[in-house]
Design a protein around this motif. Structure first.
Motif, PDB file in Angstrom:
ATOM      1  N   LYS A 258       5.072   7.401   2.959  1.00 25.43           N
ATOM      2  CA  LYS A 258       5.019   6.222   3.818  1.00 25.43           C
ATOM      3  C   LYS A 258       4.369   5.072   3.055  1.00 25.43           C
ATOM      4  CE  LYS A 258       4.874   8.669   8.259  1.00 25.43           C
ATOM      5  NZ  LYS A 258       4.103   8.867   9.516  1.00 25.43           N
ATOM      6  N   TYR A 259       4.695   3.856   3.501  1.00 23.45           N
ATOM      7  CA  TYR A 259       4.242   2.661   2.776  1.00 23.45           C
ATOM      8  C   TYR A 259       3.905   1.567   3.773  1.00 23.45           C
ATOM      9  CZ  TYR A 259       6.970   5.153  -0.742  1.00 23.45           C
ATOM     10  OH  TYR A 259       7.493   6.108  -1.571  1.00 23.45           O
ATOM     11  N   GLN A 260       2.930   0.738   3.424  1.00 26.83           N
ATOM     12  CA  GLN A 260       2.689  -0.492   4.155  1.00 26.83           C
ATOM     13  C   GLN A 260       3.457  -1.608   3.468  1.00 26.83           C
ATOM     14  OE1 GLN A 260      -1.661  -0.458   4.218  1.00 26.83           O
ATOM     15  NE2 GLN A 260      -1.577  -0.440   6.453  1.00 26.83           N
TER      16      GLN A 260
ATOM     17  N   LEU B   1       0.758   4.974   0.828  1.00 33.19           N
ATOM     18  CA  LEU B   1      -0.138   5.849   1.580  1.00 33.19           C
ATOM     19  C   LEU B   1      -0.301   7.191   0.884  1.00 33.19           C
ATOM     20  CD1 LEU B   1       0.963   4.927   5.200  1.00 33.19           C
ATOM     21  CD2 LEU B   1      -0.800   3.912   3.763  1.00 33.19           C
TER      22      LEU B   1
ATOM     23  N   GLU C 162       2.783  -7.138   8.802  1.00 33.95           N
ATOM     24  CA  GLU C 162       2.478  -5.988   7.954  1.00 33.95           C
ATOM     25  C   GLU C 162       2.781  -4.727   8.753  1.00 33.95           C
ATOM     26  OE1 GLU C 162      -1.535  -3.935   6.234  1.00 33.95           O
ATOM     27  OE2 GLU C 162      -1.379  -6.119   6.026  1.00 33.95           O
ATOM     28  N   MET C 163       3.722  -3.900   8.237  1.00 36.68           N
ATOM     29  CA  MET C 163       4.167  -2.735   8.991  1.00 36.68           C
ATOM     30  C   MET C 163       4.256  -1.512   8.094  1.00 36.68           C
ATOM     31  SD  MET C 163       7.098  -4.360  11.476  1.00 36.68           S
ATOM     32  CE  MET C 163       7.164  -2.824  12.402  1.00 36.68           C
ATOM     33  N   GLU C 164       4.289  -0.343   8.720  1.00 34.95           N
ATOM     34  CA  GLU C 164       4.379   0.918   7.999  1.00 34.95           C
ATOM     35  C   GLU C 164       5.813   1.458   8.088  1.00 34.95           C
ATOM     36  OE1 GLU C 164       2.694   5.271   8.953  1.00 34.95           O
ATOM     37  OE2 GLU C 164       1.105   3.795   8.526  1.00 34.95           O
TER      38      GLU C 164
ATOM     39  N   ASN D 125       0.854  -1.194   0.000  1.00 35.75           N
ATOM     40  CA  ASN D 125       0.000   0.000   0.000  1.00 35.75           C
ATOM     41  C   ASN D 125       0.887   1.240   0.000  1.00 35.75           C
ATOM     42  OD1 ASN D 125      -2.278   1.546  -0.008  1.00 35.75           O
ATOM     43  ND2 ASN D 125      -2.804   1.220   2.129  1.00 35.75           N
TER      44      ASN D 125
ATOM     45  N   LYS E 275       8.689   4.620   6.510  1.00 36.72           N
ATOM     46  CA  LYS E 275       8.961   5.818   5.745  1.00 36.72           C
ATOM     47  C   LYS E 275       9.802   5.470   4.516  1.00 36.72           C
ATOM     48  CE  LYS E 275       9.153   8.837   9.834  1.00 36.72           C
ATOM     49  NZ  LYS E 275      10.028   9.725  10.630  1.00 36.72           N
TER      50      LYS E 275
END
Length: 556
Positions: free
Chosen positions: A518-520, A513, A528-530, A511, A532
């Motif tokens: 930022k990205y998943q 964002l 599953e983490m977010e 994903n 930078k």
């Protein structure tokens, strides 16, 4: 009116046959039989054919056996070589159509972008010329009184795919078809919802939608009359510890991998007809795109910054960089490339001068002067990149060989030892607690023998906050990977490494964002983490002493 010398009998129908490389053949093209030669046998009974005619473009085309015949000359009332009885085709009762009335099929619809989906249908009847009247099984007429009927070409029809049972559930990054608006649309699983009966799917239309388990099936392709096995985005392989590991299965060819040196034909005025050196940075987007972000090595210099901007180029204008070739003799009329103004320009040799110099005529209408004198070191035989091969093929005798070679080439172990000298910056894998999926920055303190080294971590510290030291085997050590610029942002399904707990962990972007910074990321740990942008890098592998280019994400 035609002269009798340009008239001959029509050859009788011949059986399809095998051809050998170098055989003279005729190819059926544009309603006629064209003379040429077989250059190479490809898969599935296809052959790469080169036209003898200088006026034919393209020069090379792939033909099937049904479009080829052995070349013969009509001389003094006979075919040379003679036609043998065993070569004659035997008349058989054959159906023109590939499908019978009542066959269950799927049909591709080219309207409104639906060419990315397939719709269930039934064959009503053949209508000739490889076309069929079909009736959809899911699309109705405007008055909803019956199912819609349509005449469709056979190239838009395929059998219904075999059912592949998914025992429990789909998993992250599986390639699937999703049932939507009456058709099956290709996509990738990017999230398994908690109940395990629903999924978020990233479709080839770039839409993200939610589907139930029974609205999905594993993706398959109908190629050359056969169903290929489904190509899951994530191969479900078991590690030694019984854990699933991630490995994306679709890659670009080597010359299109980030970091590869290529030649590109720019479309800008003043550069047409020339090939310039460049480096592949990344695929423009991993979703069914044929454009790549590149950086030219000799063009587009910004005099204010001293840098060269990144450009987006279509795959049509990208080819590998040819291997260096020995200087050679040329003949008048040879098609050649001349190195001029930092690029290789297409043209032809028109005059041979003394001292291995030649007058070269540029093909480009925009080049001035039209003719220039070049030496053999500035010329090379012109070749076309076609279907993954150079045409004509480069012979081994043409390739440049270094004249001065060291008597003893370093062995693989010697090269590894040189790279892992004291003070070398490396990354190490830690087998404890599942950390074998991550790489940690370190420095070589000293070799301790038997292919083992004392290392000191950069990011992992002892309890008293000093750098942790550890003895490691060479199999757990690799150099730090080269930096690959990501010009703007990462894309959906890019393979990346994320900086987490002091190490770089492999994962996939699932994903982007809204603020694009930022990205998943779906990690190989199944978390599953977010992250930078600054905490991500494109994934690379250290294989056989070399960095492999990053494997792009799943291409829809």
């Amino acid at each position: 009116m035609f002269s009798v010398s340009h008239i001959r009998p029509q050859l009788p129908p011949l059986r399809p046959r095998k051809f050998k490389q170098g055989e003279d053949a005729d190819a059926y093209h544009k309603n006629g039989w064209w003379e040429g030669v077989i250059l190479q046998e490809w898969n599935n009974g296809n052959y790469l054919f080169m036209f003898h005619s200088d006026n034919q473009s393209p020069k090379y085309v792939v033909f099937g056996v049904n479009q080829l015949r052995l070349h013969r000359t009509w001389f003094n009332g006979y075919w040379v070589p003679p036609v043998q009885e065993s070569e004659l085709a035997v008349e058989e009762v054959q159906r023109e159509e590939e499908y019978n009335e009542g066959d269950l099929v799927e049909v591709r619809n080219d309207e409104d972008g639906s060419n990315r989906s397939w719709f269930a249908a039934i064959i009503v009847k053949p209508v000739g010329n490889k076309r069929y009247l079909i009736q959809y099984a899911t699309l109705e007429t405007e008055d909803n009184t019956d199912f819609l009927e349509k005449e469709v070409d056979t190239s838009h029809i395929r059998p219904r795919p075999p059912d592949i049972v998914v025992p429990d559930q789909f998993v992250m990054l599986d390639q699937v078809d999703a049932f939507y608006k009456g058709g099956w649309w290709k996509g990738v699983i990017i999230k398994v919802l908690s109940g395990d009966s629903k999924y978020h799917v990233y479709l080839a239309t770039r839409e993200e939608m939610e589907f139930k388990h029974d609205e999905l099936r594993l993706h398959q392709d109908w190629i050359d009359g056969k169903w290929t096995k489904p190509s899951p985005a994530k191969r479900r392989t078991m590690s030694q510890k019984g854990k699933y590991t991630i490995g994306l299965g679709i890659e670009d060819p080597p010359h299109l991998q980030p970091g590869s040196r290529v030649e590109i034909k720019p479309r800008g005025f003043g550069y047409r007809g020339a090939w310039f050196s460049a480096i592949i940075i990344k695929r423009d987007t991993p979703i069914y795109s044929n454009h790549f972000v590149v950086k030219f090595t000799d063009l587009y210099l910004d005099i204010n910054t001293g840098t060269r901007p990144l450009k987006k180029m279509s795959i049509v204008f990208i080819r590998p960089q040819p291997s260096p070739q020995r200087p050679r003799k040329f003949k008048i009329g040879d098609n050649a490339d001349a190195y001029h103004m930092n690029g290789w320009w297409e043209g032809v040799i028109v005059v041979e001068l003394q001292d291995d110099n030649y007058v070269f005529l540029f093909h480009s209408e925009y080049q001035w002067p039209k003719c220039l004198v070049f030496g053999v070191s500035q010329l090379r035989l012109h070749r076309t990149w076609f279907g993954g091969y150079w045409m004509p093929p480069a012979l081994e005798s043409e390739l440049d060989v270094e004249e001065v070679q060291r008597e003893e080439e370093p062995t693989k172990i010697t090269m590894e030892m040189e790279e892992l000298s004291e003070g070398a910056l490396v990354e190490v894998a830690n087998d404890e607690d599942g950390f074998n999926r991550a790489w940690f920055a370190a420095i070589i303190v000293k070799p301790v023998g038997n292919n083992r080294y004392m290392i000191q971590y950069d990011t992992v510290q002892t309890e008293d906050n000093t750098g942790l030291g550890k003895e490691m085997d060479i199999l757990q050590i690799r150099p730090r990977p080269p930096d690959i610029p990501v010009p703007d942002q990462f894309e959906m399904l890019d393979q990346v490494e994320a900086l987490y707990k002091g190490g770089w962990w492999k994962g996939v972007i699932i994903n982007v964002l809204s603020d694009d910074s930022k990205y998943q990321v779906y990690l190989a740990t199944h978390e599953e983490m977010e992250f930078k942008h600054s905490n991500l890098r494109l994934h690379q592998d250290w294989v056989h002493g070399k960095w492999t280019k990053p494997s792009p994400g799943v291409h829809l």
